[in-house]
Write a protein that holds these residues in place. Structure first.
Motif, short mmCIF file in Angstrom:
data_model
loop_
_atom_site.label_atom_id
_atom_site.label_comp_id
_atom_site.label_asym_id
_atom_site.label_seq_id
_atom_site.Cartn_x
_atom_site.Cartn_y
_atom_site.Cartn_z
N HIS B 93 15.78 -20.67 30.08
CA HIS B 93 16.96 -21.01 31.23
C HIS B 93 17.06 -19.75 32.15
O HIS B 93 17.37 -19.99 33.34
CB HIS B 93 18.26 -21.25 30.68
N THR B 155 24.19 -22.05 35.31
CA THR B 155 24.59 -22.49 34.18
C THR B 155 26.00 -22.87 34.04
O THR B 155 26.68 -23.16 32.84
CB THR B 155 24.23 -21.78 33.04
N ASP B 163 27.44 -32.73 33.04
CA ASP B 163 26.70 -33.36 31.78
C ASP B 163 25.66 -32.39 31.32
O ASP B 163 25.49 -32.20 30.31
CB ASP B 163 26.24 -34.71 31.97
N LYS B 164 24.81 -31.85 32.22
CA LYS B 164 23.86 -30.76 31.83
C LYS B 164 24.43 -29.49 31.08
O LYS B 164 23.92 -29.11 30.22
CB LYS B 164 22.98 -30.49 33.07
N LYS B 165 25.69 -29.17 31.72
CA LYS B 165 26.54 -27.99 31.46
C LYS B 165 27.05 -28.30 29.87
O LYS B 165 26.69 -27.43 28.90
CB LYS B 165 27.44 -27.42 32.32
#
Lengths: 429, 429
Positions: B93, B155, B163-165
């Motif tokens: 990431h 991030t 939703d990704k977080k």
């Protein structure tokens, strides 16, 4: 849990449900008679699910099934079925910490069918209905206050071991679709001309425009959106309004935690207090006389004050007795050589904690009020007032109070000050 | 990821590693020569893992393997192997958002073996070593400031879809064992007579006792422990001290994010600033003359100020350009009918955001300083000063400054005020 519709999923109907239950219902749950003798009624009046009452000869149960879209939005608003699992899990955790006196019992959960069966509550009625009817409930504030205190304390880092709490965070972080509904409908759309907004028009048009231009309020609203999205403090019910509570004169049950996730404690408490205040401001639309209105409004303010104070007392008591939970740990606050110092320090730590929580609660209460008047999902307290001018008058005063709570939360010394302020009605918007 | 040791796991040694790599290394990574020609050296000087340098005829790589216990603690302090996976994921990431200019490349990850292979950094040296040696680096503040800005922004709910977080939150919430190390060693043990504490004794005995009785500071420390445990704002590096950074005159690489999890942004920034200040206060133990000491201390303060200001500038720039991320959403701040108003509102929102972050950063810096002097894991900047009286003198001043940062964080107007305060040395403890 995946967002795909499981192969075995099929929406139940009143016709298909008895045969399904005949196979799936645990043996211990005896409805009595044969499936063809069971009476099924679909009663879902919420937005998200099918709800069936299944009446056997000996026993009645409730079956709740998620649909692959948001019911009120139709098939155009898809929503994953996983929420049934989150609701089931939240109900289990709530029951573990608040007990079945306050939380309905769940009999079984079928992940593939996104369905669970639970206790049928009778003669319970949805609290919002009863508040509109002007009814009073002796145990309500105590029950709701202790429910909030117990569920929040025991799922927080104050009352739960860190690894278990982080496991809850991981599990419920996946309930992102329902979080997004809250993020959109409460924390965003009321603050700009979003398509789904829905207010008493044209009466409130100017008031709503004022909100959209109220930079000061919007800045606070956005800070609290960020807090909602980031402060994983405790397992929230997530939708704790008067439509998620069923009551009798002696009993209170908290239902429908499908919005459950690890969020800021102030959200649950603020949600409930916001709905008491919405009820307060709707009274001129419901009471026959000014005296009746004033009298019931006083009762509602009493409810707000008592719920908060029961919550604080109960939460503090759990904190004083705690043996685990790594925030404000026992090593420092309970096992210090000088016990008196430790005791004082703990009390001061708690006071600071509740001070922050109180301010956050007021802001969240104001946010709930705004969104119920401006946003997509209104409340019956207002919506059912037929006279649109009278309704708008009530709503306008609620908006003014909401702004006070959001912008000036830090100026309220305690919950009584809020009550006095509301009763004196000295606010303009 | 489970806490059990996988069946195929086995700690590698310099002898076993070449044969293992001959099978596992992706074809694209060509070390050159045959496995028996590869030179393996174990160089792990951290606390948690085995680190091997594997030198082929054409290329050198680094292999890092987690051990089922905390290395410094021996087999008596078990620690699950999953951390290798968290570190691998965090590195991926970080590289995605900060790029391989700042983050080493990872070649492959073997979950069963809790091992990954990565870029060998040469002629890079650990920053802490270089700071102790009094070296200066032109790009350091810019590199660290942009690393922090990019990884945190992208991030967070400000820069990443909700939703990704939340998926990141779910994934990294399971890194609870490494979080607990931080919770214990930074946020708890320095504030009471915990067994693992380790300070310059007897010189600092009275100072440390003062800390344990400093209720005012302890209350703040515990509030920040709660924030650390609950504020899932962004994917933190989680251990961003000068021992997690490798440098050359022109290059900076951030390594070792095994403590990565979704936490408060101020923790990473505060950690780094705290370590610059530790370096500052250690100078009398290292510099030959008062003039050299003063000169290098000024450079360190400049680093602190520049890192913060690069961070803020870069983070603000990303925010201004954002097209996604539901906190402070574009609907309200970028697409408003009145664009000037929207622009001003965004700037004010950012100012408020950075104001809170700045205060939190200072507290976290103070917490890092305290724990490195009182707690289990010291830093070489102090520990390698042989003269215990001189060391204690340095540490005492650092403790006094740490207290200022923790108790009076809100009194510092900006990062320059902190720098001036440190340089003036007007603090007593």
């Amino acid at each position: 849990m995946s967002n795909a519709i499981p192969a075995g999923y099929k929406p139940q109907t009143s016709e298909t449900l008895p045969d399904y239950l005949a196979i799936k219902l645990p043996a211990a749950i005896k409805l009595g008679g044969t499936p063809d003798q069971w009476q099924v009624t679909e009663v879902g009046d919420g937005n998200l699910n099918m709800v069936f009452i299944v009446k056997g000869l000996a026993k009645t149960i409730v079956v709740k099934q998620a649909l692959p879209w948001l019911r009120a939005g139709g098939e155009g608003w898809p929503l994953s079925l996983t929420r049934a699992g989150f609701e089931y899990n939240a109900l289990c955790h709530e029951a573990q910490f608040a007990g079945h006196k306050l939380v309905p019992e769940v009999y079984f959960y079928d992940q593939e069918m996104a369905l669970f069966a639970m206790e049928y509550l009778t003669p319970h009625v949805i609290l919002r209905k009863e508040l509109i009817a002007g009814k009073k409930f002796t145990n309500l504030a105590y029950d709701v206050g202790t429910f909030i205190a117990r569920t929040l304390f025991h799922t927080s880092d104050i009352g739960m071991p860190a690894d278990k709490k982080k496991a809850l965070t991981a599990k419920f972080a996946l309930n992102h679709e329902l979080c997004k509904i809250t993020e959109d409908l409460i924390f965003t759309e009321p603050y700009y001309p979003a398509e789904r907004n829905n207010w008493t028009s044209p009466q409130l048009d100017a008031d709503v425009k004022k909100v959209w231009n109220d930079t000061q309020m919007i800045q606070v609203a956005m800070r609290y959106k960020f807090k909602f999205m980031t402060e994983a403090q405790a397992l929230l019910h997530g939708d704790l309004h008067s439509g998620s509570i069923m009551v009798t004169q002696s009993d209170t049950k908290i239902i429908d935690p499908e919005f459950g996730f690890m969020g800021p404690m102030a959200f649950d408490i603020g949600n409930y207090i916001g709905n008491l205040l919405l009820a307060f401001f709707s009274r001129p639309g419901w009471d026959a006389t000014a005296q009746a209105c004033e009298e019931y409004q006083h009762w509602l303010i009493g409810q707000m004050e008592e719920t908060w104070s029961v919550f604080v007392t109960h939460f503090r008591q759990l904190w004083n007795q705690k043996t685990q939970g790594e925030a404000w740990p026992v090593e420092i606050y309970q096992q210090c050589p000088d016990n008196d110092l430790a005791h004082d320090a703990r009390e001061i730590a708690q006071d600071q904690f509740f001070e922050t929580l109180f301010e956050d609660t007021l802001v969240n209460a104001g946010m709930e009020m705004n969104r119920r008047i401006i946003g997509f999902a209104g409340v019956a307290d207002f919506k059912l007032i037929d006279d649109a001018d009278l309704r708008a008058q009530c709503e306008r005063r609620a908006l003014a109070m909401a702004r006070e709570l959001i912008v000036n939360a830090s100026l309220f010394e305690n919950i009584s000050s809020v009550g006095q302020f509301v009763l004196k009605g000295k606010y303009e918007y």
